[in-house]
Enzyme design. Structure first.
Site, PDB file in Angstrom:
ATOM      1  CG  HIS A  62      -4.385 -12.479  -5.282  1.00 25.45           C
ATOM      2  ND1 HIS A  62      -5.288 -11.497  -4.953  1.00 25.45           N
ATOM      3  CD2 HIS A  62      -3.467 -11.876  -6.088  1.00 25.45           C
ATOM      4  CE1 HIS A  62      -4.961 -10.359  -5.538  1.00 25.45           C
ATOM      5  NE2 HIS A  62      -3.847 -10.557  -6.235  1.00 25.45           N
ATOM      6  CG  ASP A 304      -0.648  -9.930  -9.012  1.00 26.31           C
ATOM      7  OD1 ASP A 304      -1.466 -10.331  -8.155  1.00 26.31           O
ATOM      8  OD2 ASP A 304      -0.977  -9.246 -10.003  1.00 26.31           O
TER       9      ASP A 304
HETATM   10  O1  DOR Z   1      -4.126 -10.678 -12.662  1.00 24.27           O
HETATM   11  C1  DOR Z   1      -4.604 -10.326 -11.614  1.00 24.27           C
HETATM   12  N1  DOR Z   1      -5.241 -11.199 -10.804  1.00 24.27           N
HETATM   13  N2  DOR Z   1      -4.529  -9.048 -11.270  1.00 24.27           N
HETATM   14  C2  DOR Z   1      -5.184  -8.556 -10.188  1.00 24.27           C
HETATM   15  O2  DOR Z   1      -5.071  -7.398  -9.946  1.00 24.27           O
HETATM   16  C3  DOR Z   1      -6.059  -9.440  -9.383  1.00 24.27           C
HETATM   17  C4  DOR Z   1      -5.616 -10.829  -9.486  1.00 24.27           C
HETATM   18  C5  DOR Z   1      -6.603 -11.824  -8.941  1.00 24.27           C
HETATM   19  O3  DOR Z   1      -7.084 -11.616  -7.812  1.00 24.27           O
HETATM   20  O4  DOR Z   1      -6.877 -12.811  -9.606  1.00 24.27           O
END
Ligand code: DOR
Length: 426
Positions: A62, A304
């Protein structure tokens, strides 16, 4: 610029071999050790005692831009990637505007062109509003510019919508990459619905909220013939379902993240650094995930990487935002906890972090051979380091690995033959 990397152990398709590497025009050329024509290179780097591997690829990060610059930017997120040994990242589409149309995607592509330090190939959304419920995105128009389609952060809530998405994605040749989460089963939970939640009075997220959609989707992938990939697998049931679907010949794959492989609910602390979605599960889940990477059920490890502000992560387990950073800790944590403990070979770890992601997502490179893209990571495996979030290039600081003593450090990251990160420059 031309470069010569001398005296390293190089991860070739035949395993680690003593080789010199000559880089020219963004490509790599493999030379036998010591026989190199040093005169030709504008820069020569002695890599004695180091290993050179294909640069890591993280298909699940992200980077928060456009829209959430205060959490992370393309510049800081890709600097963190380079520092962690990644030469390619695929940012998830939970940004603003969400890339569900070409116009929205273009905003992100413009920032990437300007600021990205490593290859950055974004996702397009599955649904128009990236909410797992609205009409489908403009997949056909997006396909040439995206790595795959995902609504990560949200599960696609109905089977009919997922089937339609798979049929549409299949025509584009791109994967559907699913955050599996049935919202009707969440009941306000925020950590695993297990022993720790029960003992400390927290609301739990049951394993079924994940695996029920893995089951539905792997069956739909078989029915439609679409390519399908499961995000951040955290439960033992999901591993079994994926294993069976592969056995039946479905075009399916999956990833898990470093924290699910080395931590479990027994490691939880009353701190937002331990909160992510899906949550850290039980020791039995962790062990099943390790088995899954060992037998090839789980194809790759993705971080992630999900940065948030310090304030958003300072509200304990119940109140903090979901997500931890991972790009700058993944390799040393996995090398220390899995490879050095004899659970996994170094070769297998490189396959999971570098080779398989590019192969499955159709991204070029991923192995070191003549004429391949010069996307390379130089690692010092003997180097000991203490994980210090204050040293991160990422704006995010929340990690359960803060203070850990680890082995294995990225000393140089090269993307398209150019230096993206060099330790001495820090
Ligand atoms: O922990 C997470 N953070 N899981 C997700 O699926 C989204 C992500 C986020 O965008 O912060």
């Amino acid at each position: 610029m031309t470069m010569l990397l001398k005296n390293a152990e190089v991860f070739t398709p035949e395993g680690f071999k003593p080789r010199d590497l000559f880089l020219s025009d963004g490509k790599v050329f493999v030379l036998s050790a010591g026989s190199s024509e040093t005169g030709k290179a504008s820069r020569i780097i002695d890599c004695k005692g180091k290993v050179i591997v294909p640069g890591f690829t993280d298909v699940h990060v992200h980077l928060r831009e456009p829209g959430f610059f205060y959490k992370e930017s393309i510049a800081t997120g890709t600097a963190a990637a380079a520092r962690g040994g990644y030469t390619c990242v695929c940012p998830m589409p939970n940004v603003q505007p969400a890339p569900s149309t070409i116009e929205a995607l273009q905003v992100q592509l413009d920032i990437i062109k300007k600021d990205a330090r490593v290859r950055t190939v974004p996702y397009g959304t599955i649904t128009q509003n990236q909410d797992g419920r609205s009409d489908l995105s403009d997949m056909e128009a997006l396909a040439p510019y995206v790595c795959a389609f995902s609504d990560d952060g949200k599960g696609v809530q109905s089977a009919d919508l997922m089937e339609e998405a798979m049929r549409k994605a299949k025509k584009t040749g791109r994967l559907i990459v699913a955050h599996c989460e049935d919202e009707s089963l969440l009941h306000g939970g925020y950590i695993h619905d297990g022993a720790y939640a029960a003992a400390h009075g927290h609301k739990g997220i049951c394993s079924k909220s994940e695996w029920i959609q893995v089951q539905r989707d792997t069956e739909l992938a078989e029915k439609t013939g679409a390519g399908y990939h499961v995000c951040h697998i955290s439960t033992k049931e999901s591993v079994s379902i994926l294993r069976e679907a592969k056995r039946r010949g479905a075009d399916v794959s999956g990833e898990t993240a470093p924290h699910y492989l080395v931590l479990c609910e027994d490691d939880l602390q009353e701190d937002g650094r331990f909160k992510m979605n899906p949550p850290l599960r039980s020791a039995a889940d962790r062990d099943a995930l390790i088995e899954g990477i060992l037998d090839g059920t789980i194809d790759m490890i993705a971080t992630d990487h999900a940065p948030h502000s310090a304030e958003e992560k300072a509200k304990g387990l119940a109140g903090s935002a979901f997500g931890i950073v991972g790009l700058e800790t993944a390799f040393p944590v996995l090398y220390t906890c899995l490879v050095r403990k004899g659970i996994l070979s170094l070769e297998k770890l490189i396959e999971l972090m570098a080779v398989n992601p590019r192969k499955r997502f159709g991204l070029e490179g991923g192995f070191i051979a003549d004429g391949q893209p010069a996307d390379l990571t130089v690692l010092d495996l003997a180097r000991r380091d203490r994980i210090d979030p204050d040293s991160f290039a990422s704006k995010g600081r929340a990690t359960p690995f803060a203070g850990w003593n680890v082995l294995g450090k990225t000393v140089l990251t090269i993307v398209k033959g150019e230096i993206a990160y060099e330790e001495t420059a820090e």
